[in-house]
Design an enzyme around this catalytic site. Structure first.
Site, PDB file in Angstrom:
ATOM      1  CE  LYS A 187      46.838  42.552  42.767  1.00  0.00           C
ATOM      2  NZ  LYS A 187      46.018  41.970  41.709  1.00  0.00           N
TER       3      LYS A 187
HETATM    4  C1  R5P Z   1      43.306  39.626  44.655  1.00  0.00           C
HETATM    5  O1  R5P Z   1      42.522  39.298  45.498  1.00  0.00           O
HETATM    6  C2  R5P Z   1      43.056  39.223  43.275  1.00  0.00           C
HETATM    7  O2  R5P Z   1      44.229  39.109  42.521  1.00  0.00           O
HETATM    8  C3  R5P Z   1      42.078  40.139  42.666  1.00  0.00           C
HETATM    9  O3  R5P Z   1      41.234  39.441  41.860  1.00  0.00           O
HETATM   10  C4  R5P Z   1      42.687  41.274  41.926  1.00  0.00           C
HETATM   11  O4  R5P Z   1      43.906  41.637  42.444  1.00  0.00           O
HETATM   12  C5  R5P Z   1      41.846  42.435  42.071  1.00  0.00           C
HETATM   13  O5  R5P Z   1      42.291  43.475  41.263  1.00  0.00           O
HETATM   14  P1  R5P Z   1      41.593  44.872  41.516  1.00  0.00           P
HETATM   15  O6  R5P Z   1      41.526  45.057  42.991  1.00  0.00           O
HETATM   16  O7  R5P Z   1      42.493  45.873  40.863  1.00  0.00           O
HETATM   17  O8  R5P Z   1      40.256  44.808  40.873  1.00  0.00           O
END
Ligand code: R5P
Length: 293
Positions: free
Chosen positions: A203
């Site tokens: 990711k």
């Molecule tokens: C990464 O640090 C964690 O998985 C986050 O909580 C998540 O990826 C954040 O998702 P977004 O940036 O789309 O809110």
């Protein structure tokens, strides 16, 4: 009475038909074991090799994030619209109904809060608990260039070894420290290190300049991280560009659950990812779903 094995002629062996050997639809995953591929095929739609993963794991380091104060009220209604759900075991057990059909991607690292150095993480889940929870994958943060870079990479390689033992794929999440430049060069480095050291999917963040080089140089699927809340059209455009430039889908959180109409937004993201809907069309679709809602 034993089964009477009648004459050979009464059975059908199709001696002239070669046995089917099927490949696997997902980049870099063809040599994995059956259980691992089966789990990946739950996370990624085998029809197009893409996923809309909903990330709600933010609380593991920043507490009750805006939009996640009540997962039972705000998130559970979104679950039928995602391909996979990324979260912690605490929220899974406490707030997600166990008849949930979405495959689970379990946050498996943690330790420091936002009050401390975030790269100082440890493994935070026993692989047996991940098995008990019937998860489709586990996820771990990797801090390339961070203060505790080596520790986080070592956490990942230990998790990969455990995942391989039990057939559970590992998603490496490239975490970017405040002081690091978010460009294609950095993400090529970070994603490739994760894949080289065994991550089954990665990711990472979208960059407008050179994202296709990030996906091309990573031998396993990349899902695009969402990041901070953007106006809907910008978020849809970012998701569109990411999949057009080689991402195998998205793993988005705030841009979905902090949207004015989260259900419409996740459905619009689904159209972008699975139907290649252009951003402006996806925005129209979002508006029509919001009106209905
Ligand atoms: C990464 O640090 C964690 O998985 C986050 O909580 C998540 O990826 C954040 O998702 P977004 O940036 O789309 O809110």
């Amino acid at each position: 009475m034993p089964d009477v094995d009648a004459t050979k002629e009464s059975k059908q062996f199709f001696e002239d038909v070669p046995a089917k050997t099927t490949g696997f639809f997902l980049k870099g995953s063809g040599a994995l074991d059956w259980g691992m591929r089966n789990r990946l095929a739950r996370v990624f739609n085998p029809r197009d090799g893409r996923t809309v993963m909903l990330a709600i794991d933010h609380g593991y380091f920043q507490g009750p994030t805006t939009g996640l104060e009540r997962v039972d009220l705000n998130i559970v209604p979104l679950v039928p619209h995602c391909d996979a759900l990324m979260l912690t075991r605490g929220i899974l057990r406490s707030s997600i109904p166990s008849d949930c059909a979405a495959p689970i991607v379990l946050r498996a690292s943690g330790g420091p809060s936002i009050l401390k150095e975030l790269s100082n993480e440890e493994l935070a889940v026993d692989i047996e608990d991940a098995i008990r929870l019937n998860v489709a994958a586990v996820a771990i943060q990797v801090f390339i260039g961070g203060e505790f870079e080596t520790r986080s990479v070592h956490n990942m390689t230990r998790l990969v070894d455990l995942g391989l033992r039990y057939g559970i794929p590992v998603m490496a999440v490239t975490a970017v420290g405040k002081e690091m430049v978010r460009d294609a060069k950095y993400f090529r480095l970070a994603c490739r290190i994760c894949a080289e050291l065994g991550a089954h999917l990665v990711k990472t963040y979208y960059v407008p300049d050179g994202f296709a080089t990030v996906t091309a140089s990573c031998p396993v699927p990349i899902v695009m991280a969402g990041g901070k809340k953007l106006p809907e059209l910008e978020a849809l455009t970012m998701a569109y560009n990411a999949v057009q430039e080689g991402a195998a889908g998205v793993d988005m959180g705030r841009n979905i659950f902090q949207s004015d109409c989260p259900k419409a937004m996740i459905k619009a993201i689904g159209k972008v990812v699975h139907a290649n809907l252009k951003p402006a069309e996806a925005l129209e679709y979002l508006a029509s779903v919001s009106r209905e809602a």
